[in-house]
Design an enzyme around this catalytic site. Structure first.
Site, PDB file in Angstrom:
ATOM      1  N   THR A  13       0.826  -1.209   0.000  1.00 39.90           N
ATOM      2  CA  THR A  13       0.000   0.000   0.000  1.00 39.90           C
ATOM      3  C   THR A  13       0.856   1.254   0.000  1.00 39.90           C
ATOM      4  O   THR A  13       0.437   2.293  -0.511  1.00 39.90           O
ATOM      5  CB  THR A  13      -0.945  -0.027   1.220  1.00 39.90           C
ATOM      6  N   SER A  58       1.320  -7.492  -0.781  1.00 42.18           N
ATOM      7  CA  SER A  58       2.027  -8.501   0.022  1.00 42.18           C
ATOM      8  C   SER A  58       1.145  -9.668   0.448  1.00 42.18           C
ATOM      9  O   SER A  58       1.656 -10.653   0.962  1.00 42.18           O
ATOM     10  CB  SER A  58       2.714  -7.869   1.230  1.00 42.18           C
ATOM     11  N   THR A  91       1.748  -4.172   4.339  1.00 45.89           N
ATOM     12  CA  THR A  91       1.567  -4.442   5.767  1.00 45.89           C
ATOM     13  C   THR A  91       1.087  -5.882   6.040  1.00 45.89           C
ATOM     14  O   THR A  91       1.292  -6.398   7.131  1.00 45.89           O
ATOM     15  CB  THR A  91       0.522  -3.481   6.389  1.00 45.89           C
ATOM     16  N   ASP A  92       0.435  -6.489   5.030  1.00 50.26           N
ATOM     17  CA  ASP A  92      -0.295  -7.727   5.326  1.00 50.26           C
ATOM     18  C   ASP A  92       0.599  -8.899   5.731  1.00 50.26           C
ATOM     19  O   ASP A  92       0.198  -9.723   6.558  1.00 50.26           O
ATOM     20  CB  ASP A  92      -1.179  -8.112   4.135  1.00 50.26           C
TER      21      ASP A  92
HETATM   22  C1  SIN Z   1      -0.134  -5.184   1.123  1.00 49.50           C
HETATM   23  O1  SIN Z   1       0.089  -5.808   2.156  1.00 49.50           O
HETATM   24  O2  SIN Z   1       0.651  -5.178   0.155  1.00 49.50           O
HETATM   25  C2  SIN Z   1      -1.390  -4.416   0.953  1.00 49.50           C
HETATM   26  C3  SIN Z   1      -1.899  -3.877   2.219  1.00 49.50           C
HETATM   27  C4  SIN Z   1      -0.991  -2.898   2.872  1.00 49.50           C
HETATM   28  O3  SIN Z   1       0.174  -2.702   2.523  1.00 49.50           O
HETATM   29  O4  SIN Z   1      -1.483  -2.251   3.843  1.00 49.50           O
END
Ligand code: SIN
Length: 318
Positions: A13, A58, A91-92
């Site tokens: 993100t 991710s 973040t995931d």
């Molecule tokens: C991801 O994990 O690539 C998408 C969600 C995020 O980064 O918050």
């Protein structure tokens, strides 16, 4: 100024683009890491080498992307001019990559992962601050001789073996340490106080990831009525039989009695079974007489990484 900080982009993100300033709908992994760096004027105070190693949401992180990242890290960390590395990530699955790197990094330099909860086009974009914090953190850690793998989000520095996503959409408390305090807080122009508590990376090295196929480790959740039927079906064919299973147990490592029977069957077939927990804090601590090894205080997803490493012969963490 100081030595070079290598910034490796993997997507997420933080590199996301929405169709309006506050759009909740957006696509992750659209902007290059060069664009992310260019959007933060204060980063011109640092010597950066910027490389795009992947461009993924991710949720789709896998062994192959980890291998690409590992090659870039092996090469970058070996460079005399590189003081440390920042990795921009989604973040995931950040907690999985962070934990994996904590186990593998074998050079005494800082590695800091960062991410964002809002895309770069959002009026609430948190990526620029997190990226600046990450570069400042690596720079300061290198300057003071501190090394190991950490994550920085929303001004808090988390150990790679404790960090986890704790809220699905908040910005400020999206991550925590599963009950452990942050290692440090970020001030206006760098980390506040000592970084001495950083965990040392375990140093298993890159060949475990680069020279091996991924062992198949599945996560099975114990819950009301968990009868293990899906796992039982998977055990009937070599094509679907896992090498290992991490059970996301209830409470402090307990398993529904019907699922337990299927897990005993899996074990008799040679599948390695570990216990983790669905519970957010506390983990599953090791006790005498455990039926299956307890994964400790890492998350279920991190326990899966740990079991893959165990199956590849990497010695357990102390
Ligand atoms: C991801 O994990 O690539 C998408 C969600 C995020 O980064 O918050």
């Amino acid at each position: 100024m100081g030595q070079t900080v290598l910034v490796l982009g993997t997507g997420g993100t933080i590199a996301g683009v929405g169709d309006g300033p506050d759009a909740l709908r957006y696509a992750a992994a659209q902007l290059s890491v060069e664009q992310l760096v260019a959007a933060v004027p204060a980063l011109s105070d640092f010597i950066l080498d910027v490389q795009q190693v992947a461009q993924v949401d991710s949720k789709d992180m896998d062994w192959a992307v980890w291998q690409v990242l590992a090659r870039a890290l092996r090469e970058g960390l070996a460079r005399d001019d590189v003081a440390g590395v920042v990795i921009t990530h989604g973040t995931d699955t950040l907690e999985e990559t962070a934990y994996l790197l904590h186990r593998l990094v074998d050079v005494a330099k800082p590695v800091v992962l960062t991410a964002a909860m809002r895309p770069a086009t959002s009026a609430q974009a948190d990526g620029p601050r997190n990226l600046l914090d990450a570069v400042r953190l690596v720079n300061e850690a290198a300057r003071t001789g501190v090394h190991g793998v950490c994550a920085v989000m929303a001004g808090r520095v988390w150990s790679a073996r404790a960090v986890r996503k704790a809220h699905s959409w908040h910005i400020d408390d999206a991550f925590d340490g599963g009950g452990q305090d942050p290692l440090a807080l970020m001030g206006h122009d760098g980390p506040l106080g000592s970084l001495a508590a950083w965990p040392q990376a375990c140093g298993a090295g890159w060949s475990v990831l680069l020279d091996h196929a991924q062992p198949r480790v599945d996560i099975v959740v114990s819950h009301a009525g968990a009868d293990g039927r899906l796992l039982d079906a998977a055990l009937r064919s070599p094509d679907t039989m896992p090498n290992g299973i991490v059970v996301a147990c209830t409470g402090h490592g307990t398993v529904h009695h019907q699922l337990e029977q299927v897990l005993f069957h899996a074990e008799r077939l040679g599948v390695q079974v570990w216990r983790s927990t669905r519970v957010a804090r506390g983990g599953v601590q090791r006790r005498d007489g455990d039926i299956w090894p307890a994964a400790g205080d890492v998350t279920v997803a991190q326990a899966r990484v740990a079991l893959m490493l165990e199956l590849l012969g990497v010695p357990a963490e102390d």
